[in-house]
Design a protein around this motif. Sequence first.
Motif, PDB file in Angstrom:
ATOM      1  N   GLU A 118       0.751  -0.954  -0.157  1.00 11.84           N
ATOM      2  CA  GLU A 118      -0.545   0.068   0.088  1.00 11.84           C
ATOM      3  C   GLU A 118       0.481   1.216   0.262  1.00 11.84           C
ATOM      4  OE1 GLU A 118      -2.607  -3.455   0.221  1.00 11.84           O
ATOM      5  OE2 GLU A 118      -0.435  -2.745   1.534  1.00 11.84           O
ATOM      6  N   LYS A 155      -7.043   2.450   1.322  1.00 13.37           N
ATOM      7  CA  LYS A 155      -7.537   1.780  -0.286  1.00 13.37           C
ATOM      8  C   LYS A 155      -7.337   2.889  -1.314  1.00 13.37           C
ATOM      9  CE  LYS A 155     -11.439  -0.457  -2.193  1.00 13.37           C
ATOM     10  NZ  LYS A 155     -12.172  -0.939  -2.124  1.00 13.37           N
ATOM     11  N   ASP A 156      -7.738   4.015  -1.024  1.00 19.07           N
ATOM     12  CA  ASP A 156      -8.720   5.297  -1.749  1.00 19.07           C
ATOM     13  C   ASP A 156      -7.526   6.292  -1.748  1.00 19.07           C
ATOM     14  OD1 ASP A 156     -10.203   3.664  -3.173  1.00 19.07           O
ATOM     15  OD2 ASP A 156     -11.560   4.486  -2.271  1.00 19.07           O
ATOM     16  N   ARG A 157      -6.350   6.242  -0.609  1.00 18.45           N
ATOM     17  CA  ARG A 157      -5.396   7.280  -0.459  1.00 18.45           C
ATOM     18  C   ARG A 157      -4.754   8.133  -1.780  1.00 18.45           C
ATOM     19  NH1 ARG A 157       0.075   6.934   3.497  1.00 18.45           N
ATOM     20  NH2 ARG A 157      -0.294   9.192   4.376  1.00 18.45           N
ATOM     21  N   ILE A 158      -4.192   8.917  -1.230  1.00 18.86           N
ATOM     22  CA  ILE A 158      -3.934   9.849  -1.956  1.00 18.86           C
ATOM     23  C   ILE A 158      -2.438  10.815  -1.371  1.00 18.86           C
ATOM     24  CG2 ILE A 158      -3.448  11.812  -3.381  1.00 18.86           C
ATOM     25  CD1 ILE A 158      -6.258  11.483  -4.125  1.00 18.86           C
ATOM     26  N   GLN A 166      -1.801   7.703  -6.043  1.00 16.00           N
ATOM     27  CA  GLN A 166      -3.211   6.849  -5.240  1.00 16.00           C
ATOM     28  C   GLN A 166      -2.993   5.856  -6.494  1.00 16.00           C
ATOM     29  OE1 GLN A 166      -7.137   6.854  -6.989  1.00 16.00           O
ATOM     30  NE2 GLN A 166      -7.891   7.389  -5.376  1.00 16.00           N
ATOM     31  N   GLY A 167      -2.791   4.549  -5.520  1.00 15.52           N
ATOM     32  CA  GLY A 167      -2.559   2.766  -5.943  1.00 15.52           C
ATOM     33  C   GLY A 167      -1.658   3.305  -6.827  1.00 15.52           C
ATOM     34  N   LYS A 190     -10.285  10.605 -14.512  1.00 15.23           N
ATOM     35  CA  LYS A 190      -9.406  10.647 -13.367  1.00 15.23           C
ATOM     36  C   LYS A 190      -8.888  11.214 -13.926  1.00 15.23           C
ATOM     37  CE  LYS A 190      -8.806   6.984 -12.083  1.00 15.23           C
ATOM     38  NZ  LYS A 190      -8.865   6.577 -10.699  1.00 15.23           N
ATOM     39  N   GLU A 231     -10.482  13.757 -11.523  1.00 18.78           N
ATOM     40  CA  GLU A 231     -10.680  13.624  -9.615  1.00 18.78           C
ATOM     41  C   GLU A 231      -9.630  14.030  -9.357  1.00 18.78           C
ATOM     42  OE1 GLU A 231     -10.082   9.616  -6.988  1.00 18.78           O
ATOM     43  OE2 GLU A 231     -11.142   9.867  -9.378  1.00 18.78           O
TER      44      GLU A 231
END
Length: 604
Positions: free
Chosen positions: A333, A375-378, A399-400, A430, A433
């Motif tokens: 992660e 999970k969706d961390r920036i 992110q990811g 994307k 976002e």
Amino acid sequence: MRLEIKLLASFLCMVLLGCGSTRLDAVPKDRPNVILILVDDQGYGDIASLGNPYIKTPNIDQLHEVSARFTDYHVNPTCAPSRAALLTGHNANRTGVWHTVNGRSLILEREITAAQIMKENGYATGIFGKWHLGDNYPFRPEDKGFEEVLVHGGGGIEQTMDYFDNDYYNDTYIHNGKLEQYEGYCTDIWFEEAMKFMDSNQDQPFFCYLPTNAAHSPYFVDDSYIEPYKDNEDIPLPAFYGMIANIDENIGKLMDHLEKNGQLDNTIVIFTTDNGTAQGARVEGHRLDGFVNQGYNAGMRGIKASKYEGGHRVPLFIHWKNGGITVGKDIDELAAHYDILPTLVEMCDLEVRPEIDFDGKSLLPLINGDKGDFKDRIVITNSQRTEVPEPWRRTSLMQGKWRLIDGTELYNLEKDPEQRENIADQHPEKMKEFKAAYDRWWKDLEPGYEDQPRIYVGHEEENPTKLYCHDWHTEEVSPWHQRHIREGFIDNGYWLIKVAEGGKYRVRLRRWPVETGLSLGAEAPVRPALPGTSVNASKLGKAMKIKEARLAVQGIEMQKEASLADEYVEFEVDLKKGDTRLQTWFTLEDQKELGAYFVEVKKL
């Protein structure tokens, strides 16, 4: 998302810490020790266990085998910003540190470091090596919570504020505020003195920060460490690997020492680095952002200072036997340097001042297998290297496995690990976002960009104050290295200062640092090469024909003729309490002007 401190913890902090300067009376006996090893300029690919086929790092490899290993851990692309984020749990831009020179490597006075938090919780605190967040009050390690301090000056040995002509061997360093000469090689000294510090704190937990200046330039080390890497055309700079080999050897000695003393089991050992590789790989195309064509960089694009992966993805290993972290485990992660302090707060059960609000968050849930909050961390990192930060300047939003570079280039590392194909046009939603997320991040940080780190003069904690051209605010890159001083680099800038008390001040303008004893018109002798090492001879220091000196501060301008036989030109000036700028000038015989490289300000 910033870490919120629980109300109960906040209440306990207010009760136990008060104004924040008091050490806890009782420290739980089972609280772990912490050793934070930060290697300079070693990249993710400069470790054998991470795939490098050329380098030998048996002791780092052994630590890798018994640690939680973060495979997608990111820092800033250069050193001072990474250090500021690592020690505060804040994004580097929030700390005021977004450059390595020009007065923007000074950490803001308001920032609270890991050492301060540890000290307030009853830990003994020590630093051994490279600080690079300010050499004057209120930015020094001793001003930021470290009780035992052994450091060189500036951002590296041979830099402007380091003791003149240090060369990694038998150097003079700053020990608890005083200059002291040591015998041996710099990295060996940092580890040896750190182990003495640990030995002296058997009865209380310690926080030991070990930020080595190696493997930063200059690339000086014993020939014996270089020899295994010579005559291999795939290795860009054998001395760089030799310096890492010496660090590896010292890490082995440290781990053996901890085990022998019975301290290893309850010591959290963290190994990481401050930016991408400096010399483990060469690139073609852009000097920082190109694609690797020599050496090894774990398949990443770019090197130190790059906005691409190779500039800011680095190793992070965490080992703690009593905490159950004893088996090699990869954690994929997204993580960042500003997560380290929140992680230590949770691991060590530290009480934190209620006003502290981290940008990072604890990595302990990930170590324990809970990935929910990540999970969706920036994560956003950048390399500003300018007086005032600019939106999207050399920036990577992550992110990811997505990477948005400078707001215009989009990459998916799962399909394109070398970041070769910009797919921004294929993912408009994307892009929208990510740009919105960046705008929120920038809006949060932007008000703080007006805050200026100011060096105090006339303060009881440091009087006289020695000012160095490294910290000039200038449109150019300041003379940050002693080679600039030797060659008589022409530039000028101003220092941002805070006059602590009004009164009469003595200001001395120097061309050479005080420890040399050289006059204004002197040339500096050559520092010799050292046989058996890669230390080369310096250049002869240039003699400059200085005719006149000038000073400007608080609307006061003064000038004097200079005598080439004197070490300095001295002024006396009445200053008022408050914030101001200080600038100096030397006028040469050919009418060229430059600033005084070294200035001493003393309240009389």
